[in-house]
Design a protein around this motif. Structure first.
Motif, PDB file in Angstrom:
ATOM      1  N   LEU A   1       0.826  -1.203   0.000  1.00 57.81           N
ATOM      2  CA  LEU A   1       0.000   0.000   0.000  1.00 57.81           C
ATOM      3  C   LEU A   1       0.864   1.258   0.000  1.00 57.81           C
ATOM      4  O   LEU A   1       0.604   2.209  -0.751  1.00 57.81           O
ATOM      5  CB  LEU A   1      -0.936   0.002   1.209  1.00 57.81           C
ATOM      6  CG  LEU A   1      -1.887   1.190   1.335  1.00 57.81           C
ATOM      7  CD1 LEU A   1      -2.813   1.259   0.127  1.00 57.81           C
ATOM      8  CD2 LEU A   1      -2.683   1.095   2.616  1.00 57.81           C
ATOM      9  N   CYS A   2       1.904   1.279   0.816  1.00 58.08           N
ATOM     10  CA  CYS A   2       2.797   2.440   0.868  1.00 58.08           C
ATOM     11  C   CYS A   2       3.486   2.669  -0.478  1.00 58.08           C
ATOM     12  O   CYS A   2       3.601   3.810  -0.936  1.00 58.08           O
ATOM     13  CB  CYS A   2       3.852   2.258   1.963  1.00 58.08           C
ATOM     14  SG  CYS A   2       3.210   2.470   3.626  1.00 58.08           S
ATOM     15  N   ASP A   3       3.931   1.585  -1.100  1.00 59.54           N
ATOM     16  CA  ASP A   3       4.580   1.710  -2.411  1.00 59.54           C
ATOM     17  C   ASP A   3       3.598   2.193  -3.478  1.00 59.54           C
ATOM     18  O   ASP A   3       3.978   2.916  -4.400  1.00 59.54           O
ATOM     19  CB  ASP A   3       5.191   0.374  -2.842  1.00 59.54           C
ATOM     20  CG  ASP A   3       6.405   0.001  -2.000  1.00 59.54           C
ATOM     21  OD1 ASP A   3       6.976   0.893  -1.346  1.00 59.54           O
ATOM     22  OD2 ASP A   3       6.767  -1.196  -2.003  1.00 59.54           O
ATOM     23  N   PHE A   4       2.336   1.808  -3.347  1.00 58.53           N
ATOM     24  CA  PHE A   4       1.317   2.254  -4.291  1.00 58.53           C
ATOM     25  C   PHE A   4       1.012   3.740  -4.098  1.00 58.53           C
ATOM     26  O   PHE A   4       0.903   4.497  -5.062  1.00 58.53           O
ATOM     27  CB  PHE A   4       0.040   1.422  -4.112  1.00 58.53           C
ATOM     28  CG  PHE A   4      -1.087   1.854  -5.001  1.00 58.53           C
ATOM     29  CD1 PHE A   4      -1.086   1.533  -6.347  1.00 58.53           C
ATOM     30  CD2 PHE A   4      -2.150   2.575  -4.473  1.00 58.53           C
ATOM     31  CE1 PHE A   4      -2.124   1.931  -7.167  1.00 58.53           C
ATOM     32  CE2 PHE A   4      -3.192   2.972  -5.288  1.00 58.53           C
ATOM     33  CZ  PHE A   4      -3.188   2.656  -6.648  1.00 58.53           C
ATOM     34  N   VAL A   5       0.881   4.158  -2.841  1.00 59.16           N
ATOM     35  CA  VAL A   5       0.527   5.547  -2.539  1.00 59.16           C
ATOM     36  C   VAL A   5       1.686   6.497  -2.842  1.00 59.16           C
ATOM     37  O   VAL A   5       1.480   7.574  -3.382  1.00 59.16           O
ATOM     38  CB  VAL A   5       0.097   5.683  -1.056  1.00 59.16           C
ATOM     39  CG1 VAL A   5      -0.043   7.131  -0.642  1.00 59.16           C
ATOM     40  CG2 VAL A   5      -1.202   4.936  -0.813  1.00 59.16           C
TER      41      VAL A   5
ATOM     42  N   GLN B   1      10.922   7.863  -2.899  1.00 59.93           N
ATOM     43  CA  GLN B   1      11.496   7.782  -1.553  1.00 59.93           C
ATOM     44  C   GLN B   1      10.822   8.842  -0.674  1.00 59.93           C
ATOM     45  O   GLN B   1      10.720  10.006  -1.056  1.00 59.93           O
ATOM     46  CB  GLN B   1      13.008   8.037  -1.633  1.00 59.93           C
ATOM     47  CG  GLN B   1      13.761   7.799  -0.370  1.00 59.93           C
ATOM     48  CD  GLN B   1      14.022   6.325  -0.129  1.00 59.93           C
ATOM     49  OE1 GLN B   1      13.752   5.490  -0.971  1.00 59.93           O
ATOM     50  NE2 GLN B   1      14.546   6.006   1.016  1.00 59.93           N
ATOM     51  N   ASN B   2      10.352   8.426   0.498  1.00 59.83           N
ATOM     52  CA  ASN B   2       9.658   9.351   1.389  1.00 59.83           C
ATOM     53  C   ASN B   2       9.971   8.938   2.820  1.00 59.83           C
ATOM     54  O   ASN B   2       9.797   7.779   3.196  1.00 59.83           O
ATOM     55  CB  ASN B   2       8.150   9.286   1.120  1.00 59.83           C
ATOM     56  CG  ASN B   2       7.349  10.266   1.942  1.00 59.83           C
ATOM     57  OD1 ASN B   2       7.450  10.293   3.162  1.00 59.83           O
ATOM     58  ND2 ASN B   2       6.529  11.054   1.269  1.00 59.83           N
ATOM     59  N   GLN B   3      10.401   9.906   3.628  1.00 59.17           N
ATOM     60  CA  GLN B   3      10.810   9.616   5.005  1.00 59.17           C
ATOM     61  C   GLN B   3       9.644   9.092   5.848  1.00 59.17           C
ATOM     62  O   GLN B   3       9.812   8.172   6.649  1.00 59.17           O
ATOM     63  CB  GLN B   3      11.401  10.870   5.637  1.00 59.17           C
ATOM     64  CG  GLN B   3      12.052  10.641   6.964  1.00 59.17           C
ATOM     65  CD  GLN B   3      12.737  11.889   7.501  1.00 59.17           C
ATOM     66  OE1 GLN B   3      12.651  12.961   6.918  1.00 59.17           O
ATOM     67  NE2 GLN B   3      13.404  11.741   8.626  1.00 59.17           N
TER      68      GLN B   3
ATOM     69  N   ILE C   1       6.908   7.505   4.771  1.00 62.97           N
ATOM     70  CA  ILE C   1       6.581   6.156   4.304  1.00 62.97           C
ATOM     71  C   ILE C   1       7.613   5.164   4.841  1.00 62.97           C
ATOM     72  O   ILE C   1       7.270   4.048   5.262  1.00 62.97           O
ATOM     73  CB  ILE C   1       6.517   6.096   2.759  1.00 62.97           C
ATOM     74  CG1 ILE C   1       5.357   6.933   2.233  1.00 62.97           C
ATOM     75  CG2 ILE C   1       6.444   4.665   2.258  1.00 62.97           C
ATOM     76  CD1 ILE C   1       3.984   6.402   2.558  1.00 62.97           C
ATOM     77  N   GLY C   2       8.868   5.580   4.854  1.00 62.00           N
ATOM     78  CA  GLY C   2       9.922   4.725   5.408  1.00 62.00           C
ATOM     79  C   GLY C   2       9.672   4.404   6.872  1.00 62.00           C
ATOM     80  O   GLY C   2       9.867   3.266   7.318  1.00 62.00           O
ATOM     81  N   ALA C   3       9.233   5.409   7.639  1.00 60.87           N
ATOM     82  CA  ALA C   3       8.933   5.194   9.063  1.00 60.87           C
ATOM     83  C   ALA C   3       7.754   4.234   9.229  1.00 60.87           C
ATOM     84  O   ALA C   3       7.779   3.348  10.098  1.00 60.87           O
ATOM     85  CB  ALA C   3       8.631   6.523   9.746  1.00 60.87           C
ATOM     86  N   ILE C   4       6.734   4.381   8.389  1.00 63.45           N
ATOM     87  CA  ILE C   4       5.573   3.487   8.443  1.00 63.45           C
ATOM     88  C   ILE C   4       6.002   2.051   8.164  1.00 63.45           C
ATOM     89  O   ILE C   4       5.621   1.113   8.877  1.00 63.45           O
ATOM     90  CB  ILE C   4       4.487   3.940   7.445  1.00 63.45           C
ATOM     91  CG1 ILE C   4       3.887   5.281   7.893  1.00 63.45           C
ATOM     92  CG2 ILE C   4       3.400   2.876   7.287  1.00 63.45           C
ATOM     93  CD1 ILE C   4       3.053   5.963   6.834  1.00 63.45           C
ATOM     94  N   LYS C   5       6.819   1.870   7.128  1.00 64.90           N
ATOM     95  CA  LYS C   5       7.299   0.527   6.790  1.00 64.90           C
ATOM     96  C   LYS C   5       8.165  -0.051   7.906  1.00 64.90           C
ATOM     97  O   LYS C   5       8.090  -1.250   8.199  1.00 64.90           O
ATOM     98  CB  LYS C   5       8.105   0.561   5.490  1.00 64.90           C
ATOM     99  CG  LYS C   5       7.264   0.742   4.257  1.00 64.90           C
ATOM    100  CD  LYS C   5       8.177   0.731   3.043  1.00 64.90           C
ATOM    101  CE  LYS C   5       7.443   0.698   1.755  1.00 64.90           C
ATOM    102  NZ  LYS C   5       8.365   0.584   0.603  1.00 64.90           N
ATOM    103  N   ASP C   6       8.986   0.787   8.533  1.00 62.85           N
ATOM    104  CA  ASP C   6       9.836   0.322   9.635  1.00 62.85           C
ATOM    105  C   ASP C   6       9.006  -0.135  10.827  1.00 62.85           C
ATOM    106  O   ASP C   6       9.307  -1.153  11.461  1.00 62.85           O
ATOM    107  CB  ASP C   6      10.813   1.419  10.069  1.00 62.85           C
ATOM    108  CG  ASP C   6      11.898   1.692   9.041  1.00 62.85           C
ATOM    109  OD1 ASP C   6      12.061   0.866   8.110  1.00 62.85           O
ATOM    110  OD2 ASP C   6      12.579   2.733   9.165  1.00 62.85           O
ATOM    111  N   ILE C   7       7.957   0.600  11.131  1.00 66.17           N
ATOM    112  CA  ILE C   7       7.090   0.230  12.250  1.00 66.17           C
ATOM    113  C   ILE C   7       6.381  -1.091  11.947  1.00 66.17           C
ATOM    114  O   ILE C   7       6.297  -1.978  12.809  1.00 66.17           O
ATOM    115  CB  ILE C   7       6.080   1.358  12.555  1.00 66.17           C
ATOM    116  CG1 ILE C   7       6.822   2.584  13.108  1.00 66.17           C
ATOM    117  CG2 ILE C   7       5.004   0.888  13.528  1.00 66.17           C
ATOM    118  CD1 ILE C   7       5.981   3.846  13.160  1.00 66.17           C
TER     119      ILE C   7
END
Length: 124
Positions: free
Chosen positions: A79-83, A87-89, A91-97
């Motif tokens: 979903l994050c990659d679709f939205v 590169q977005n900080q 989105i990176g934090a969301i994926k890390d969580i």
């Protein structure tokens, strides 16, 4: 007269097919899901063969929890990659969580699998 307990468009068999389709897709496309299921199955079978129902339940719960975390993590990443394909900080934090949640579930699953596996090996 309205049908009792039935909503338009709700079909339990179709829901089960969708669940199985999603699980099949996850197992085929995500190696981390597939190998964890493969690791759990032999221990589940041994626990079942020796009628160790509590052990079987614990392993099943841990495997289910791990699988849920992995599936949610994969869904969040897609979903994050679709939205936001760039590169977005944030989105990176969301994926890390999401990955941290999956990691905790994997740690608990692996610990339970090791403990239960050792106990079941002592029986065999």
């Amino acid at each position: 007269m309205a049908r009792k307990y039935s909503t338009p468009g709700y079909h339990p068999i179709k829901k089960i097919k969708v669940v199985l389709k999603g699980l099949n897709f996850a197992v085929i496309t995500d190696f981390s899901v597939a190998y964890k299921l493969v690791l759990s199955l032999p221990i589940l079978l041994v626990a079942g063969m020796f009628y160790r129902w509590v052990d079987l339940s614990i392993i099943l719960l841990a495997t289910g929890m791990m699988l849920l975390a992995e599936l949610f993590n994969s869904a969040i990443e897609v979903l994050c990659d679709f939205v936001e394909p760039q590169q977005n900080q944030q989105i990176g934090a969301i994926k890390d969580i999401a990955a941290a949640a999956a990691g905790i579930a994997i740690f608990v699953w692996a610990t339970i699998l090791i403990i239960e596996g050792i106990q079941l090996l002592a029986i065999v």
